[in-house]
Enzyme design. Structure first.
Site, PDB file in Angstrom:
ATOM      1  N   LYS A  71      -7.676   1.698  -2.893  1.00  0.00           N
ATOM      2  CA  LYS A  71      -7.311   1.284  -1.529  1.00  0.00           C
ATOM      3  C   LYS A  71      -7.409   2.460  -0.548  1.00  0.00           C
ATOM      4  O   LYS A  71      -7.994   2.337   0.526  1.00  0.00           O
ATOM      5  CB  LYS A  71      -5.877   0.715  -1.554  1.00  0.00           C
ATOM      6  CG  LYS A  71      -5.238   0.466  -0.224  1.00  0.00           C
ATOM      7  CD  LYS A  71      -5.741  -0.781   0.439  1.00  0.00           C
ATOM      8  CE  LYS A  71      -5.105  -0.942   1.817  1.00  0.00           C
ATOM      9  NZ  LYS A  71      -5.725  -2.000   2.578  1.00  0.00           N
ATOM     10  N   THR A  80       0.872  -1.183   0.000  1.00  0.00           N
ATOM     11  CA  THR A  80       0.000   0.000   0.000  1.00  0.00           C
ATOM     12  C   THR A  80       0.902   1.224   0.000  1.00  0.00           C
ATOM     13  O   THR A  80       1.630   1.463   0.973  1.00  0.00           O
ATOM     14  CB  THR A  80      -0.893   0.034   1.260  1.00  0.00           C
ATOM     15  OG1 THR A  80      -1.709  -1.130   1.271  1.00  0.00           O
ATOM     16  CG2 THR A  80      -1.784   1.270   1.240  1.00  0.00           C
TER      17      THR A  80
HETATM   18  P1  NAD Z   1       5.796  -5.894   7.249  1.00  0.00           P
HETATM   19  O1  NAD Z   1       6.598  -4.758   7.761  1.00  0.00           O
HETATM   20  O2  NAD Z   1       5.444  -7.014   8.157  1.00  0.00           O
HETATM   21  O3  NAD Z   1       6.516  -6.537   5.953  1.00  0.00           O
HETATM   22  C1  NAD Z   1       7.288  -5.826   5.042  1.00  0.00           C
HETATM   23  C2  NAD Z   1       8.512  -6.658   4.743  1.00  0.00           C
HETATM   24  O4  NAD Z   1       9.297  -5.990   3.754  1.00  0.00           O
HETATM   25  C3  NAD Z   1       9.413  -6.840   5.974  1.00  0.00           C
HETATM   26  O5  NAD Z   1       9.686  -8.224   6.150  1.00  0.00           O
HETATM   27  C4  NAD Z   1      10.679  -6.064   5.612  1.00  0.00           C
HETATM   28  O6  NAD Z   1      11.859  -6.612   6.169  1.00  0.00           O
HETATM   29  C5  NAD Z   1      10.654  -6.185   4.100  1.00  0.00           C
HETATM   30  N1  NAD Z   1      11.473  -5.175   3.412  1.00  0.00           N
HETATM   31  C6  NAD Z   1      11.533  -3.847   3.644  1.00  0.00           C
HETATM   32  N2  NAD Z   1      12.399  -3.267   2.782  1.00  0.00           N
HETATM   33  C7  NAD Z   1      12.877  -4.267   1.996  1.00  0.00           C
HETATM   34  C8  NAD Z   1      13.812  -4.323   0.936  1.00  0.00           C
HETATM   35  N3  NAD Z   1      14.443  -3.228   0.517  1.00  0.00           N
HETATM   36  N4  NAD Z   1      14.064  -5.511   0.355  1.00  0.00           N
HETATM   37  C9  NAD Z   1      13.443  -6.639   0.791  1.00  0.00           C
HETATM   38  N5  NAD Z   1      12.565  -6.655   1.809  1.00  0.00           N
HETATM   39  C10 NAD Z   1      12.287  -5.485   2.398  1.00  0.00           C
HETATM   40  O7  NAD Z   1       4.470  -5.235   6.623  1.00  0.00           O
HETATM   41  P2  NAD Z   1       3.126  -5.989   6.210  1.00  0.00           P
HETATM   42  O8  NAD Z   1       2.159  -5.951   7.343  1.00  0.00           O
HETATM   43  O9  NAD Z   1       3.498  -7.288   5.577  1.00  0.00           O
HETATM   44  O10 NAD Z   1       2.556  -4.969   5.121  1.00  0.00           O
HETATM   45  C11 NAD Z   1       3.121  -4.892   3.824  1.00  0.00           C
HETATM   46  C12 NAD Z   1       2.283  -3.900   3.020  1.00  0.00           C
HETATM   47  O11 NAD Z   1       0.920  -4.345   2.998  1.00  0.00           O
HETATM   48  C13 NAD Z   1       2.263  -2.494   3.600  1.00  0.00           C
HETATM   49  O12 NAD Z   1       2.312  -1.558   2.558  1.00  0.00           O
HETATM   50  C14 NAD Z   1       0.927  -2.427   4.345  1.00  0.00           C
HETATM   51  O13 NAD Z   1       0.405  -1.107   4.420  1.00  0.00           O
HETATM   52  C15 NAD Z   1       0.060  -3.316   3.461  1.00  0.00           C
HETATM   53  N6  NAD Z   1      -1.073  -3.952   4.145  1.00  0.00           N
HETATM   54  C16 NAD Z   1      -0.912  -4.528   5.365  1.00  0.00           C
HETATM   55  C17 NAD Z   1      -2.003  -5.102   5.991  1.00  0.00           C
HETATM   56  C18 NAD Z   1      -1.872  -5.756   7.346  1.00  0.00           C
HETATM   57  O14 NAD Z   1      -2.908  -6.016   7.987  1.00  0.00           O
HETATM   58  N7  NAD Z   1      -0.657  -6.047   7.822  1.00  0.00           N
HETATM   59  C19 NAD Z   1      -3.279  -5.104   5.378  1.00  0.00           C
HETATM   60  C20 NAD Z   1      -3.398  -4.546   4.099  1.00  0.00           C
HETATM   61  C21 NAD Z   1      -2.290  -3.960   3.497  1.00  0.00           C
END
Ligand code: NAD
Length: 295
Positions: A171, A96
């Site tokens: 979204k 997102t």
């Molecule tokens: P998270 O922080 O758990 O996961 C993100 C991952 O990306 C982490 O493991 C991090 O280490 C990795 N990362 C960051 N920079 C990186 C890079 N340069 N190279 C490789 N890996 C990298 O976040 P999440 O909860 O999984 O959310 C991910 C996306 O989904 C966000 O944009 C969030 O807004 C969206 N989202 C989350 C939810 C939810 O309920 N968690 C729901 C809908 C949408």
């Protein structure tokens, strides 16, 4: 069976990648946090040692990253996806992020010869684990049709929202509605309490009246009426207050960039900021009821 590179194996990305493995695809994952790619390998995928290795591993490259700057870095940076992906790979970003970054990265991808989709999701970690996500997809129709089967392995509802960036637009508009309606429901319950009206009574009436909305009937912020709502487990997230704040800020950024007046969206962003400043960022976003109730 498709070969897929998957970058970003966090709360959402890990179960999404695992569902692709379950559906029979060969998934090579990478994350900057040590151990996350190996955890995917333990579930039947493959671990990449570098982002370049994951980017070059598949006919499709999927990313699930925290925010816009991460997406820019992973796609456009030195050794990034645009420099390393296979020729003709389909690129799908499920993070997102702001509409502007989504369109900028998609244009850069198109210029480099790739088709790209922005495909943010709704449904949270449970939706990711159960392959029950909703995908809102921006990009051209051919690319959408190419990616649809893979998205179906991770989600139940796949909607084409229009050209590049429109998935992100859908979204943030949806989540602005949710943030505003959650606050409205909280205010109504707080007022009802001061007027001597029991929460369950207001719920029973409004659930069948014009105040009915998802924040009330599926995610009631007051303990009691909806057993599955986070209010009944001390507001354990769910969807955290900090994530709601992030999405409301993205909506405000988009409103500013398109000269749109969103006064309630702005108020919701400010209220969530005040709430999160109280060290509550890890609580579910419906916990803002506590904050509103004592105001
Ligand atoms: P998270 O922080 O758990 O996961 C993100 C991952 O990306 C982490 O493991 C991090 O280490 C990795 N990362 C960051 N920079 C990186 C890079 N340069 N190279 C490789 N890996 C990298 O976040 P999440 O909860 O999984 O959310 C991910 C996306 O989904 C966000 O944009 C969030 O807004 C969206 N989202 C989350 C939810 C939810 O309920 N968690 C729901 C809908 C949408």
């Amino acid at each position: 069976m498709a070969t897929i590179g998957f970058i970003g194996l966090g709360n959402m990305g890990a179960p999404m990648a695992a569902n692709l493995v379950k559906a029979g695809h060969q998934v090579t994952g990478f994350d900057i946090v040590a151990g996350r790619a190996e955890a995917l390998a333990a579930r039947g995928g493959r671990a990449a040692a570098t982002p370049a290795e994951a980017a070059g591993a598949g006919e499709v490259v999927i990313t699930m990253l925290p925010a816009g700057p991460d997406v820019r870095a992973v796609y456009l940076g030195n050794g990034g996806i645009l420099g390393r992906a296979r020729k003709d790979a389909l690129l799908i970003d499920c993070s997102t992020i702001d509409v502007e970054t989504a369109r900028l990265v998609a244009t850069a991808a198109n210029d480099a010869g790739f088709e790209m989709l922005d495909a943010p999701v709704s449904g949270g970690v449970i939706g990711a684990e159960t392959a029950g996500l909703t995908f809102m997809v921006g990009g051209n129709v051919d690319a959408f049709e190419r990616g649809r089967a893979l998205l179906t392995a991770m989600g139940r509802t796949i909607v084409h929202a229009g050209p590049a960036g429109n998935g992100q637009a859908a979204k943030i508009c949806n989540n602005m509605m949710l943030g505003v309606s959650m606050i409205a429901v909280c205010e109504a319950f707080a007022l009802a309490e001061r007027l001597g009206l029991a929460p369950q009574t207001l719920f029973d009436i409004s659930a069948k009246s014009s105040g009915q909305c998802w924040a009330l009937t599926s995610y009631c912020p007051v303990p009691g009426p909806v057993p599955a709502s986070p209010a009944n487990r001390d507001y354990e997230a769910g969807f955290t207050a900090s994530m709601m704040l992030k999405d409301l800020r993205l909506a405000q950024q988009a409103a500013g960039g398109s000269a749109s007046a969103t006064p309630l969206g702005a108020a919701a962003a400010n209220l969530y900021q005040l709430f999160v400043n109280e060290n509550t960022s890890g609580l579910d976003f419906s916990a803002i009821y506590r904050f509103i109730r004592k105001a």
